[in-house]
Write an enzyme that holds these catalytic residues in place. Sequence first.
Site, short mmCIF file in Angstrom:
data_model
loop_
_atom_site.label_atom_id
_atom_site.label_comp_id
_atom_site.label_asym_id
_atom_site.label_seq_id
_atom_site.Cartn_x
_atom_site.Cartn_y
_atom_site.Cartn_z
N CYS B 137 0.85 -1.19 0.00
CA CYS B 137 0.00 0.00 0.00
C CYS B 137 0.89 1.25 0.00
O CYS B 137 1.64 1.48 0.96
CB CYS B 137 -0.88 -0.05 1.24
N THR B 203 -0.43 -1.30 -6.05
CA THR B 203 -0.62 -0.08 -6.85
C THR B 203 0.67 0.74 -6.98
O THR B 203 1.55 0.66 -6.14
CB THR B 203 -1.71 0.80 -6.22
N CYS B 385 10.20 0.59 -37.41
CA CYS B 385 9.97 0.98 -36.01
C CYS B 385 8.58 0.63 -35.50
O CYS B 385 8.32 0.69 -34.32
CB CYS B 385 10.25 2.47 -35.83
C1 LIG Z 1 -9.70 1.16 -3.89
C2 LIG Z 1 -8.56 0.18 -3.80
C3 LIG Z 1 -8.20 -0.32 -2.56
C4 LIG Z 1 -7.18 -1.24 -2.48
N1 LIG Z 1 -6.90 -1.77 -1.27
C5 LIG Z 1 -5.95 -2.74 -1.15
C6 LIG Z 1 -5.74 -3.42 0.05
O1 LIG Z 1 -6.40 -3.18 1.06
N2 LIG Z 1 -4.78 -4.37 0.08
C7 LIG Z 1 -4.02 -4.69 -1.00
O2 LIG Z 1 -3.17 -5.58 -0.90
N3 LIG Z 1 -4.20 -4.07 -2.17
C8 LIG Z 1 -5.16 -3.13 -2.27
N4 LIG Z 1 -5.39 -2.54 -3.50
C9 LIG Z 1 -4.55 -2.93 -4.65
C10 LIG Z 1 -5.21 -4.03 -5.49
O3 LIG Z 1 -5.39 -5.21 -4.74
C11 LIG Z 1 -4.37 -4.39 -6.72
O4 LIG Z 1 -3.11 -4.86 -6.32
C12 LIG Z 1 -4.15 -3.21 -7.64
O5 LIG Z 1 -5.30 -2.43 -7.70
C13 LIG Z 1 -3.73 -3.62 -9.08
O6 LIG Z 1 -4.67 -4.44 -9.70
P1 LIG Z 1 -5.78 -3.86 -10.75
O7 LIG Z 1 -5.04 -3.14 -11.80
O8 LIG Z 1 -6.54 -5.07 -11.22
O9 LIG Z 1 -6.66 -2.93 -9.94
C14 LIG Z 1 -6.44 -1.62 -3.62
C15 LIG Z 1 -6.80 -1.09 -4.84
C16 LIG Z 1 -7.87 -0.22 -4.96
C17 LIG Z 1 -8.25 0.33 -6.29
#
Ligand SMILES: Cc1cc2nc3c(=O)[nH]c(=O)nc-3n(C[C@H](O)[C@H](O)[C@H](O)COP(=O)(O)O)c2cc1C
Lengths: 442, 424
Positions: B137, B203, B385
């Site tokens: 996170c 993220t 390219c």
């Molecule tokens: C609103 C939101 C909350 C999230 N909360 C968590 C979380 O509590 N724990 C976690 O490991 N990842 C959390 N993530 C990350 C997601 O699990 C994931 O790794 C990330 O969004 C990438 O995947 P995606 O492109 O399919 O969204 C969160 C993502 C979003 C958008």
Amino acid sequence: MAHHINKTGCAKISAAQFFDDLHRPLDGLMAVKEADHCLYCYDAPCIQACPTSIDIPTFIHQIRTGNMSGAARTILSENIMGGTCARACPTEVLCEQACVHHEGGNKTVEIGLLQRHAIDHLMAAGGSHPFSRAADTGRHIAVVGAGPAGLSFAHRAAMLGHKVSIYEAKSKPGGLNEYGLAAYKMVNDFAAREVEFLLGIGGIEIYYDKALDSSLTLDNLQAQHDAVFIGIGLGGTNGLGLDGEDLGGVMDAIDFIEDIRQTGDLSAIRLGEDIIVIGGGNTAIDAAVQAKKLGAQNVTLAYRRGEEQMGATAFEVDLARQNGVMVRLWSKPMAVQGNAAVTSMTFEHTVLKGGKLTGTGETYDIACDLALKAIGQKLEGDGLDGLTINDGKLKVSETCETSIKGVFAGGDCVRSGEDLTVQAVEDGKQAAIAVDAWLKNN
Amino acid sequence: MADLRCTIAGIDSINPFWLASAPPTDKYANVVRAFEAGWAGVVWKTLGEDPPVINVSSRYGGHFGSNRSVIGFNNIELISDRPLEVNLREIEQIRREWPDRVIIGSMMARVDEQAWKELAIKIAASGVHGIELNLGCPHGMCERDMGSAIGQVPEMIEQTTRWVREAVDIPVFTKLTPNITDILWSAQAAKAGGAHAISLINTVNSVISVDLDAMAPNPIVDGKGSHGGYCGSAVKPIALHMVAEIARSPETQGVDISAIGGIESWRDAAEFISLGANALQVCTAAMLYGFRIVDDMIDGLSSFMDSKGYRTIDDFRGLAIKNTVNWNELNMNFDTKAFIDQEACIECGRCHIACEDTAHQAIAFEVAEGGKRTFTVVDEDCVGCNLCAIICPVPDCIEMRPVKNDLPYLTWPEHPKNPLGDTK
Ligand SMILES: Cc1cc2nc3c(=O)[nH]c(=O)nc-3n(C[C@H](O)[C@H](O)[C@H](O)COP(=O)(O)O)c2cc1C
Ligand SMILES: Cc1cc2nc3c(=O)[nH]c(=O)nc-3n(C[C@H](O)[C@H](O)[C@H](O)COP(=O)(O)OP(=O)(O)OC[C@H]3O[C@@H](n4cnc5c(N)ncnc54)[C@H](O)[C@@H]3O)c2cc1C
Ligand code: SF4
Ligand code: SF4
Ligand code: SF4
């Protein structure tokens, strides 16, 4: 069909209130979706197909980026009447005809609707006029006619720093934008609003009820101004050359449309139950469709040749049919019957023989209580003495100059391109640029 | 019909599609709806020690394509804001009601052995199939020395993974943050700590946009904004790269991978699997379109496998790894040229201006008498390219055609023009 306007029994209602837009304007969502359909072509063919050469890919890209006022400026910098053109241009034979999506067999970009979206946005936002005037040149130009050609000329000339006085025969500006375009293309008094916007540039005065004639001559104008531009359109109409043409109920389609556009009370319009419109151009279609929309029972559009020879575009002919207009082709008007007022007309079937239109001798009658003539307009005016007229139109040079030095002309009264609003706007713009150059040496 | 079953960290799953730890997996109601829709598993929204965190209002931001399509998404939400007990009781209940579906418990805690171990034990007791360590996170939690604050230090990744391994006897997934310099350091640390599988990516740190009226970054909380976690379609290339690196590096290859990051369709899923992923996690796509998108992920993946003759996921898993190499291993003698299908070309001129202005002036433009516009590739000037083929709006109109030149495979280290000889 909707109610008959003469029988609505409600309070007075004007064309501005009665007619709906022919094409539904795009809302924000659809505008962005439609903008996204544009490929942002390089050296785009649509630009070349627009008589005013609007940079279409650029303005659509500006809509896409949310730069709506920039989009409007891009349009207006080439076509100050972009708002009317967006509503009235037969885009199906102009810009949209050239769109590369055609090539791919796909739906072309709705350039007209996008153009309208941008201009409407700018006009609704208000604010100051988007263009400014160059330093005052001290030169003063007379313009005859406040139609699209005259107004476009005036705006560009004012931008270039000249002072402009417009002399207009009627009591309102706009020319056929105000009096001639179909009511369903110009709802909500758009013509008047656009002129007000255009005059926002400053430096332009309009004198109404002032016609170029024996009391206001070209000589007078030349004496008081540094140059003159004539944009008087085509004031006269062609006649059928038949007996009975002067009967009650036989009138020019143009006058019928003008009545619709100008009246404050549509129920006062003389609308028959059985209407014949004679002609195959824009005007004929517009008259027939408006008559139908106002509730006329039977509207027949009679044209002496076939659909391919019509001046109206395929879209317009379709529009007429969709509105319940009966289209009768290969029908040549032969006689008008009636006592005080017209009761019927006789037509002869025609064919093309060796490229020549000939009657077959077979005739038929159509009953009518209103016959609208839409068989073309022609140049007319007292004040044109001394000007060379070629093939029914004012002769002009490459630089828009007439046969009289210092007198320029454009729009429907010259032969530049099609008789369209967008062409008149282009003529006015080009003439202003030419006059500006001419004034530097004269 | 292809067999979509897969196994990761020893856990069997009816298909490879799991929901990533995030709002879609936050509580009983969501997770049951997800299972009804066909998702094979969920990684429960990250659990922390009580008292639960408190979230701010105004939490997400969007990065838009021209058509208002959401290309990227960001958030400033923290971990689960509900009491631990409530979450655990719901997990227990769903485990009973949905025996064939997978639930992984995601967790994070202070940098304290006791804290990690006690929380892991409590979560394991709820019956989860495994535990995922949220070390990624990039906002909020890291300011409390959790999340990416741990995930950015390889030693701490290793230590935390080891603590949880020691505490529980169910599979442990270590979830990595992309906000680092080299993902291999993080992956090696997780492996050294004993992770059964690596989940990635979390993220990407981001400011999604600036509100030019408020003069503050979105999402705005009472006039101010903060950096947040970026995800969705736009991060897929970053995730693909990181998955590929782990899959092909001698130190980490073979470790189970739960791939995450921008998976929106079966095609994205297939790409991750081809680079070695054992299973997949999805968050943003579900948030943008709802759980129903899994239908086409399943259907599309199985159609793709049928069309290629792959019966199981393992039949094509990792097939692209051997073709993912360092630049120095590419063939310098390979030559490809753009070819324009004149029949398909709609004469938009985009290829010409792109090449003319920004590439190699290799697309000639001619206008014939009647206005017909012709665009032709000048072979001598085309360097291959791909720019024109990428921007051409007509699918398959510009094809890149390899030139037959009968030259041998020649890498840069072997190349006669390499001033450093075969060392670099
Ligand atoms: C609103 C939101 C909350 C999230 N909360 C968590 C979380 O509590 N724990 C976690 O490991 N990842 C959390 N993530 C990350 C997601 O699990 C994931 O790794 C990330 O969004 C990438 O995947 P995606 O492109 O399919 O969204 C969160 C993502 C979003 C958008
Ligand atoms: C019924 C009808 C429908 C049409 N529909 C369309 C359409 O949908 N789309 C399209 O693109 N085009 C359409 N046209 C054509 C378009 O309206 C004209 O091409 C355009 O208006 C020409 O502009 P202009 O300025 O040259 O002339 P006009 O618009 O005719 O303006 C001339 C102005 O000069 C004034 N004037 C005339 N004589 C004098 C004088 N002696 N002294 C002073 N002032 C004078 C007139 O009062 C008028 O204000 C239509 C035309 C008609 C008749
Ligand atoms: S002015 Fe008319 S022709 Fe030109 S772009 Fe606008 S709609 Fe098309
Ligand atoms: S030709 Fe069509 S797609 Fe190309 S710029 Fe013009 S409107 Fe857009
Ligand atoms: S980009 Fe594609 S469609 Fe456009 S001109 Fe080039 S080849 Fe033709």
